[in-house]
Scaffold this motif. Structure first.
Motif, PDB file in Angstrom:
ATOM      1  N   UNK A 101      47.590 -25.854  -2.796  1.00  0.00           N
ATOM      2  CA  UNK A 101      46.526 -25.504  -3.543  1.00  0.00           C
ATOM      3  C   UNK A 101      46.766 -24.415  -4.563  1.00  0.00           C
ATOM      4  N   UNK A 102      46.407 -24.468  -5.725  1.00  0.00           N
ATOM      5  CA  UNK A 102      46.822 -23.436  -6.685  1.00  0.00           C
ATOM      6  C   UNK A 102      46.194 -22.038  -6.499  1.00  0.00           C
ATOM      7  N   UNK A 103      46.875 -20.889  -6.823  1.00  0.00           N
ATOM      8  CA  UNK A 103      46.261 -19.393  -6.768  1.00  0.00           C
ATOM      9  C   UNK A 103      44.850 -19.381  -7.065  1.00  0.00           C
ATOM     10  N   UNK A 104      44.533 -20.090  -8.046  1.00  0.00           N
ATOM     11  CA  UNK A 104      42.995 -19.902  -8.842  1.00  0.00           C
ATOM     12  C   UNK A 104      42.230 -20.511  -7.920  1.00  0.00           C
ATOM     13  N   UNK A 105      42.581 -21.877  -7.445  1.00  0.00           N
ATOM     14  CA  UNK A 105      41.844 -22.564  -6.390  1.00  0.00           C
ATOM     15  C   UNK A 105      41.519 -21.770  -5.191  1.00  0.00           C
ATOM     16  N   UNK A 106      42.651 -21.318  -4.446  1.00  0.00           N
ATOM     17  CA  UNK A 106      42.377 -20.449  -3.341  1.00  0.00           C
ATOM     18  C   UNK A 106      41.644 -19.417  -3.413  1.00  0.00           C
ATOM     19  N   UNK A 107      41.633 -18.739  -4.564  1.00  0.00           N
ATOM     20  CA  UNK A 107      40.899 -17.472  -5.010  1.00  0.00           C
ATOM     21  C   UNK A 107      39.339 -17.788  -5.091  1.00  0.00           C
ATOM     22  N   UNK A 108      39.086 -19.323  -5.701  1.00  0.00           N
ATOM     23  CA  UNK A 108      37.666 -19.527  -5.885  1.00  0.00           C
ATOM     24  C   UNK A 108      36.933 -19.923  -4.800  1.00  0.00           C
ATOM     25  N   UNK A 109      37.770 -20.711  -3.746  1.00  0.00           N
ATOM     26  CA  UNK A 109      37.453 -21.221  -2.497  1.00  0.00           C
ATOM     27  C   UNK A 109      37.146 -19.836  -1.517  1.00  0.00           C
ATOM     28  N   UNK A 110      37.934 -18.880  -1.497  1.00  0.00           N
ATOM     29  CA  UNK A 110      37.617 -17.815  -0.910  1.00  0.00           C
ATOM     30  C   UNK A 110      36.026 -17.199  -1.343  1.00  0.00           C
ATOM     31  N   UNK A 111      35.862 -16.895  -2.610  1.00  0.00           N
ATOM     32  CA  UNK A 111      34.816 -16.120  -3.150  1.00  0.00           C
ATOM     33  C   UNK A 111      33.605 -17.153  -2.852  1.00  0.00           C
ATOM     34  N   UNK A 112      33.839 -18.399  -3.046  1.00  0.00           N
ATOM     35  CA  UNK A 112      32.452 -19.181  -2.760  1.00  0.00           C
ATOM     36  C   UNK A 112      32.236 -19.195  -1.215  1.00  0.00           C
ATOM     37  N   UNK A 113      33.094 -19.130  -0.520  1.00  0.00           N
ATOM     38  CA  UNK A 113      33.078 -19.187   0.920  1.00  0.00           C
ATOM     39  C   UNK A 113      32.119 -17.835   1.302  1.00  0.00           C
ATOM     40  N   UNK A 114      32.280 -16.817   0.589  1.00  0.00           N
ATOM     41  CA  UNK A 114      31.566 -15.654   1.010  1.00  0.00           C
ATOM     42  C   UNK A 114      30.336 -15.731   0.566  1.00  0.00           C
ATOM     43  N   UNK A 115      29.782 -16.663  -0.269  1.00  0.00           N
ATOM     44  CA  UNK A 115      28.265 -16.665  -0.870  1.00  0.00           C
ATOM     45  C   UNK A 115      27.474 -17.389   0.286  1.00  0.00           C
ATOM     46  N   UNK A 116      27.902 -17.841   1.079  1.00  0.00           N
ATOM     47  CA  UNK A 116      27.022 -18.181   2.387  1.00  0.00           C
ATOM     48  C   UNK A 116      27.073 -19.865   2.594  1.00  0.00           C
ATOM     49  N   UNK A 117      26.363 -20.356   3.552  1.00  0.00           N
ATOM     50  CA  UNK A 117      26.625 -21.682   4.110  1.00  0.00           C
ATOM     51  C   UNK A 117      25.348 -22.297   4.253  1.00  0.00           C
ATOM     52  N   UNK A 118      24.195 -22.072   3.358  1.00  0.00           N
ATOM     53  CA  UNK A 118      22.863 -23.008   3.683  1.00  0.00           C
ATOM     54  C   UNK A 118      23.068 -24.254   2.832  1.00  0.00           C
ATOM     55  N   UNK A 119      22.471 -25.223   2.905  1.00  0.00           N
ATOM     56  CA  UNK A 119      22.804 -26.334   2.377  1.00  0.00           C
ATOM     57  C   UNK A 119      22.710 -26.394   0.587  1.00  0.00           C
ATOM     58  N   UNK A 120      21.740 -25.696   0.132  1.00  0.00           N
ATOM     59  CA  UNK A 120      21.862 -25.581  -1.161  1.00  0.00           C
ATOM     60  C   UNK A 120      22.983 -24.869  -1.808  1.00  0.00           C
ATOM     61  N   UNK A 121      23.637 -23.770  -1.174  1.00  0.00           N
ATOM     62  CA  UNK A 121      24.736 -22.869  -1.461  1.00  0.00           C
ATOM     63  C   UNK A 121      25.931 -23.686  -1.253  1.00  0.00           C
ATOM     64  N   UNK A 122      25.877 -24.787  -0.296  1.00  0.00           N
ATOM     65  CA  UNK A 122      27.100 -25.448  -0.092  1.00  0.00           C
ATOM     66  C   UNK A 122      27.265 -26.410  -1.434  1.00  0.00           C
ATOM     67  N   UNK A 123      26.107 -27.115  -1.771  1.00  0.00           N
ATOM     68  CA  UNK A 123      26.175 -27.950  -2.732  1.00  0.00           C
ATOM     69  C   UNK A 123      26.595 -27.269  -4.101  1.00  0.00           C
TER      70      UNK A 123
END
Length: 141
Positions: A1-23
């Motif tokens: 996974x590229x650096x931009x994708x790793x950083x994006x995944x990390x930041x998105x994971x910090x947003x929460x995990x309710x169904x709407x946020x995951x979508x």
């Protein structure tokens, strides 16, 4: 996974995990994946993001001209068909109804009203964000 994708995944994971946020996270990650695959440089990524931002907000990429072919929508013959926040008054003078927004609680709530309108001249390039007016004179700390 590229650096931009790793950083994006990390930041998105910090947003929460309710169904709407995951979508939404999935949708955002798909967009970032496409951008990462396109191989943009620092200059071209800025250009791309600016254009996508404007288009996603249904804003023009080039200045409005005010020419006759820009006027008329199903809602009103006096509405600009390239940018729906621009209208002509009864005298034919153009104005932007989303030029400014107001807050009277330090920035927690923003609203528009009749004073949001600003008369404009062509060529006119709408700003990405309206002018923010603090009626109490200051932003929340």
């Amino acid at each position: 996974m590229s650096n931009i994708l790793e950083k994006a995944k990390h930041e998105l994971d910090l947003l929460g995990s309710d169904d709407m946020q995951l979508k939404i996270n999935k949708d955002i990650f798909e967009v970032i994946s496409v951008i990462a695959d396109q191989g943009h440089s620092g200059f071209s990524i800025s250009y791309l993001i600016n254009a996508v931002d404007r288009l996603a907000k249904q804003m023009p990429l080039t200045p409005l001209t005010g020419k006759d072919d820009e006027w008329g929508t199903p809602a009103s013959p006096k509405q600009n068909n390239r940018y729906s926040s621009v209208f002509k008054d009864e005298n034919g003078k153009a104005y932007d109804i989303e030029y400014r927004i107001f807050t009277d609680d330090g920035g927690a709530t923003w609203y528009s009203n009749k004073d949001s309108r600003e008369y404009i001249e062509f060529p006119y390039m709408p700003r990405l964000e309206p002018e923010r007016v603090y009626l109490n004179g200051k932003a929340e700390e």
